[in-house]
Design a protein around this motif. Structure first.
Motif, PDB file in Angstrom:
ATOM      1  N   GLU A  22      19.984  -4.826   6.422  1.00 32.10           N
ATOM      2  CA  GLU A  22      20.052  -3.370   6.263  1.00 32.10           C
ATOM      3  C   GLU A  22      18.962  -2.674   7.067  1.00 32.10           C
ATOM      4  O   GLU A  22      19.195  -1.659   7.720  1.00 32.10           O
ATOM      5  CB  GLU A  22      19.912  -2.995   4.780  1.00 32.10           C
ATOM      6  N   LEU A  23      17.747  -3.226   7.021  1.00 28.77           N
ATOM      7  CA  LEU A  23      16.632  -2.600   7.734  1.00 28.77           C
ATOM      8  C   LEU A  23      16.851  -2.583   9.245  1.00 28.77           C
ATOM      9  O   LEU A  23      16.328  -1.737   9.955  1.00 28.77           O
ATOM     10  CB  LEU A  23      15.317  -3.319   7.418  1.00 28.77           C
ATOM     11  N   VAL A  77      12.110  11.679  14.105  1.00 29.19           N
ATOM     12  CA  VAL A  77      11.321  12.495  13.177  1.00 29.19           C
ATOM     13  C   VAL A  77       9.826  12.427  13.523  1.00 29.19           C
ATOM     14  O   VAL A  77       9.099  13.416  13.366  1.00 29.19           O
ATOM     15  CB  VAL A  77      11.554  12.109  11.694  1.00 29.19           C
ATOM     16  N   ALA A 121       8.854   2.611   0.704  1.00 31.77           N
ATOM     17  CA  ALA A 121       9.143   3.841   1.442  1.00 31.77           C
ATOM     18  C   ALA A 121       8.402   5.013   0.820  1.00 31.77           C
ATOM     19  O   ALA A 121       8.282   5.111  -0.400  1.00 31.77           O
ATOM     20  CB  ALA A 121      10.636   4.116   1.438  1.00 31.77           C
ATOM     21  N   GLY A 122       7.901   5.891   1.687  1.00 32.20           N
ATOM     22  CA  GLY A 122       7.217   7.088   1.217  1.00 32.20           C
ATOM     23  C   GLY A 122       5.756   6.853   0.884  1.00 32.20           C
ATOM     24  O   GLY A 122       5.039   7.793   0.572  1.00 32.20           O
ATOM     25  N   ILE A 123       5.311   5.592   0.942  1.00 30.70           N
ATOM     26  CA  ILE A 123       3.901   5.298   0.646  1.00 30.70           C
ATOM     27  C   ILE A 123       3.159   5.111   1.963  1.00 30.70           C
ATOM     28  O   ILE A 123       3.692   4.545   2.907  1.00 30.70           O
ATOM     29  CB  ILE A 123       3.793   4.027  -0.214  1.00 30.70           C
ATOM     30  N   ARG A 124       1.933   5.602   2.010  1.00 32.64           N
ATOM     31  CA  ARG A 124       1.147   5.468   3.234  1.00 32.64           C
ATOM     32  C   ARG A 124       0.728   4.010   3.428  1.00 32.64           C
ATOM     33  O   ARG A 124       0.423   3.317   2.451  1.00 32.64           O
ATOM     34  CB  ARG A 124      -0.092   6.359   3.161  1.00 32.64           C
ATOM     35  N   LYS A 144       3.117   8.068   6.060  1.00 33.30           N
ATOM     36  CA  LYS A 144       4.025   7.543   5.039  1.00 33.30           C
ATOM     37  C   LYS A 144       5.092   6.673   5.701  1.00 33.30           C
ATOM     38  O   LYS A 144       5.629   7.043   6.737  1.00 33.30           O
ATOM     39  CB  LYS A 144       4.677   8.699   4.281  1.00 33.30           C
ATOM     40  N   PHE A 145       5.390   5.544   5.071  1.00 29.86           N
ATOM     41  CA  PHE A 145       6.317   4.586   5.659  1.00 29.86           C
ATOM     42  C   PHE A 145       7.769   4.923   5.349  1.00 29.86           C
ATOM     43  O   PHE A 145       8.079   5.490   4.316  1.00 29.86           O
ATOM     44  CB  PHE A 145       6.001   3.179   5.149  1.00 29.86           C
ATOM     45  N   PHE A 146       8.639   4.511   6.266  1.00 35.44           N
ATOM     46  CA  PHE A 146      10.070   4.599   6.013  1.00 35.44           C
ATOM     47  C   PHE A 146      10.479   3.330   5.277  1.00 35.44           C
ATOM     48  O   PHE A 146       9.635   2.588   4.813  1.00 35.44           O
ATOM     49  CB  PHE A 146      10.834   4.728   7.332  1.00 35.44           C
ATOM     50  N   GLY A 147      11.761   3.098   5.206  1.00 35.36           N
ATOM     51  CA  GLY A 147      12.236   1.889   4.558  1.00 35.36           C
ATOM     52  C   GLY A 147      12.901   2.194   3.238  1.00 35.36           C
ATOM     53  O   GLY A 147      13.303   3.327   2.979  1.00 35.36           O
ATOM     54  N   SER A 148      13.004   1.158   2.419  1.00 34.11           N
ATOM     55  CA  SER A 148      13.731   1.290   1.164  1.00 34.11           C
ATOM     56  C   SER A 148      12.813   1.738   0.033  1.00 34.11           C
ATOM     57  O   SER A 148      11.684   1.286  -0.073  1.00 34.11           O
ATOM     58  CB  SER A 148      14.358  -0.060   0.826  1.00 34.11           C
ATOM     59  N   SER A 149      13.328   2.629  -0.804  1.00 32.14           N
ATOM     60  CA  SER A 149      12.557   3.071  -1.962  1.00 32.14           C
ATOM     61  C   SER A 149      12.262   1.914  -2.904  1.00 32.14           C
ATOM     62  O   SER A 149      11.316   1.959  -3.675  1.00 32.14           O
ATOM     63  CB  SER A 149      13.312   4.167  -2.707  1.00 32.14           C
ATOM     64  N   LYS A 150      13.122   0.865  -2.842  1.00 32.20           N
ATOM     65  CA  LYS A 150      12.869  -0.314  -3.674  1.00 32.20           C
ATOM     66  C   LYS A 150      11.594  -1.008  -3.197  1.00 32.20           C
ATOM     67  O   LYS A 150      10.947  -1.713  -3.951  1.00 32.20           O
ATOM     68  CB  LYS A 150      14.052  -1.286  -3.563  1.00 32.20           C
ATOM     69  N   ASP A 195      -2.222   2.693   1.665  1.00 29.35           N
ATOM     70  CA  ASP A 195      -2.042   2.459   0.231  1.00 29.35           C
ATOM     71  C   ASP A 195      -1.197   1.217  -0.040  1.00 29.35           C
ATOM     72  O   ASP A 195      -1.360   0.563  -1.069  1.00 29.35           O
ATOM     73  CB  ASP A 195      -1.401   3.688  -0.428  1.00 29.35           C
TER      74      ASP A 195
END
Lengths: 387, 176
Positions: free
Chosen positions: A349-350, A202, A67-70, A58-64, A73
């Motif tokens: 930001e990133l 992490v 982020a959270g998606i593999r 799962k990727f980090f980054g912004s939820s916009k 995908d």
């Protein structure tokens, strides 16, 4: 001389050619199409997504963003967006860009046939390649690049061996170690030359709670074995990365996996005549470019790892910027400045975290060089620059 | 310090822990995220808005333990698999630890497994109470482990016990 009918080669035209269908190239193509441009997306593989197709985590980054998606995908999503979009992208898969000609023509090869393509703008998103490490017997079968291990396991379902020594505790070394564990392969240890772990903590914690030791201030001296890897000799290094005598020890492994960094794939940019600059923080030679990802050749843009090795989420935002600015130089659109500013803010930001200091240093060098150059060439502007 | 010793030492997440009193009141989330990286899904995951709003995407998450009820939404949304749910009130002797676990074969409810700490060392045995693997968890199953209370802050991973050692029925904790 007369040509046979099938030998006649037509010059294909397009508004924007995007070279590379990874995260940066896909994002660039999507933005350019959104702005109404005719886009040709070229990738040498049979599938889109570049390195994303092997990223099972799962990727980090912004939820916009994603982020959270593999990664696997994200690749599907981006390719899907391209399909369901306005439909002006012509996809050229299994196609390699061989070179650039001074008149702006790209020579592309597909199915062993070569044809010219004439784009008005080019976005180069060719990514990066892995670095090699010098040590004795590094050509023994069983010494792999981390990318190769990922391709074998995550694309083709083949494990590289039984017991692996990972060299490098950056994000790639840590992630691939975790994926090896998931595939049921034993990881003997992770060796890192620096005094600290380079990747996200992490990611490190994930392999450590499976009992994998991470040896910082260590390096590999040699691979041992007759016809293939049977072991590796590692040792401690001092603060100047010089081996400390007497600290050598041998670890029995059948795979040595190298995750020692990437270097931008910039041959096409260099051949086209874009000015290059050596920035070790960004992985090697990178093209000079402005904040709109425009190189020193006004019709050539760059995005992703080809512009400097960073994270995939950064590559996607850079792709967006390149797509918007390339399209903006062909179509007038009042929203452009706002869109670009939002992307630049996102990039800022990133890169603002603890691990972004290296990129920030590298980009600062680039910016200064660009400024000096602008100053020197103030009077001889090419006129092709966006109004 | 953290970067060099690598494994988060206990004192380093003390700041993230709720007060001793709160720990005895029921389940809570513990986020072991100690490095400013660009990542924010946890703050949007919480239905009770217990994770304080980030000023910057690189901010470290901070939990308001008066709001957190240990529901576990954030656990499944954290891309770094850095969140665990801890419930010291599970029973008189045992606490409940919920951990993300992305390895096959998955344990099944009732299994007795080895519970590992942050360094991958066995600290005790644990019984699997439940295995969550819902679609919204996106292939990051969550394993509910019951462990002796003194280990709830240490257990972060599990290992299946192979072959004849595997004991599905009896709760059998052997401190090492």
């Amino acid at each position: 001389m007369r040509c046979k009918r099938e030998r006649v080669i037509f010059l294909q035209q397009t508004e924007i050619a995007v070279v590379g269908g990874g995260p940066a190239g896909l994002a660039a193509a999507l933005e350019a199409v959104k702005m109404g441009c005719q886009v040709t997306l070229i990738d040498r593989h049979a599938f889109l997504g570049g390195q994303l197709v092997k990223q099972t985590h799962k990727f980090f980054g912004s939820s916009k963003q994603y982020a959270g998606i593999r990664g696997i995908d994200i690749a599907k999503r981006l390719a899907g967006d391209l399909d369901s979009g306005p439909g002006k992208v012509s996809l050229e898969l299994n196609t390699t860009v061989l070179g650039y000609y001074d008149d702006g023509v790209l020579l592309v090869e597909k199915d062993e046939r070569v044809s010219p393509l004439f784009p008005e703008r080019i976005i180069v998103a060719t990514g990066a390649m892995e670095k090699m490490l010098l040590f004795r017997n590094n050509d023994l079968p069983g010494v792999y690049g981390a990318g190769a291990v990922q391709t074998l396991m995550n694309l083709y379902g083949v494990v590289p061996g039984c017991r692996v020594l990972m060299i490098g505790a950056g994000n790639i070394g840590l992630i691939v170690s975790y994926q090896l564990l998931q595939a049921g392969v034993e990881v003997a240890a992770i060796v890192e030359g620096d005094t600290r772990i380079g990747g996200y903590l992490v990611h490190a914690a994930k392999v450590q709670r499976s009992g994998i030791p991470i040896y910082t201030s260590h390096t590999i001296l040699e691979a041992t074995g007759e016809n293939c890897v049977e072991g590796a000799v590692i040792c401690q290094v001092d603060e100047k990365w010089q081996p400390l005598a007497g600290t050598e020890r041998e670890i029995a492994v059948d795979v040595i996996c190298l995750a020692v960094g990437l270097t931008p794939l910039t041959e096409l940019l260099r051949q086209a005549g874009c000015e290059m600059y050596y920035v070790p923080e960004l992985g090697g030679y990178v093209p000079l470019r402005d904040e709109n990802m425009q190189t020193t050749l006004p019709h050539i843009f760059v995005a992703g790892d080809a512009a400097g090795v960073e994270e995939a989420s950064i590559a996607m935002v850079e792709g967006k910027i390149a797509g918007i600015s390339a399209a903006g130089s062909l179509r007038s659109c009042t929203k452009i400045d706002g869109l670009l500013e939002a992307c630049r803010q996102e990039l800022h930001e990133l890169r603002a975290g603890d691990t972004g200091d290296k990129s920030r240093r590298g980009l600062e060098k680039l910016r200064k060089t660009m400024e000096k150059r602008k100053y020197a060439e103030k009077d001889e502007s090419t006129g092709l620059l966006r109004a | 310090m953290l970067k060099k010793t690598k494994v988060p030492a206990f004192y380093e997440h003390k700041n993230g822990l709720p007060h001793a009193e709160r720990m005895l009141q029921g389940p809570f989330a513990l986020i072991e995220c100690y490095q400013r990286i660009p990542c924010d899904p946890c703050q949007y995951a919480c239905p009770r808005e217990a994770i304080k709003t980030f000023q910057d995407i690189n901010d470290l998450p901070e939990i308001d333990y008066d709001r957190c009820n240990g529901c576990g939404r954030c656990l499944s949304k954290c891309p770094g698999l850095a969140i665990v749910i801890i419930d010291s009130t599970f029973s008189l002797q045992e606490g409940l630890v919920k951990i993300p676990f992305e390895f096959l074969p998955l344990p099944v409810a009732g299994d007795v497994v080895e519970a590992l700490n942050r360094e991958g060392r066995v600290v005790c045995r644990a019984r699997v109470l439940k295995v969550e693997n819902a679609q919204w968890q996106d292939r990051t199953p969550v394993i509910w482990l019951t462990v002796p209370k003194e280990h709830v802050l240490d257990v972060r991973n599990l290992r299946l016990i192979q072959g004849d050692e595997r004991d599905g029925g009896r709760y059998n904790c052997l401190p090492l």
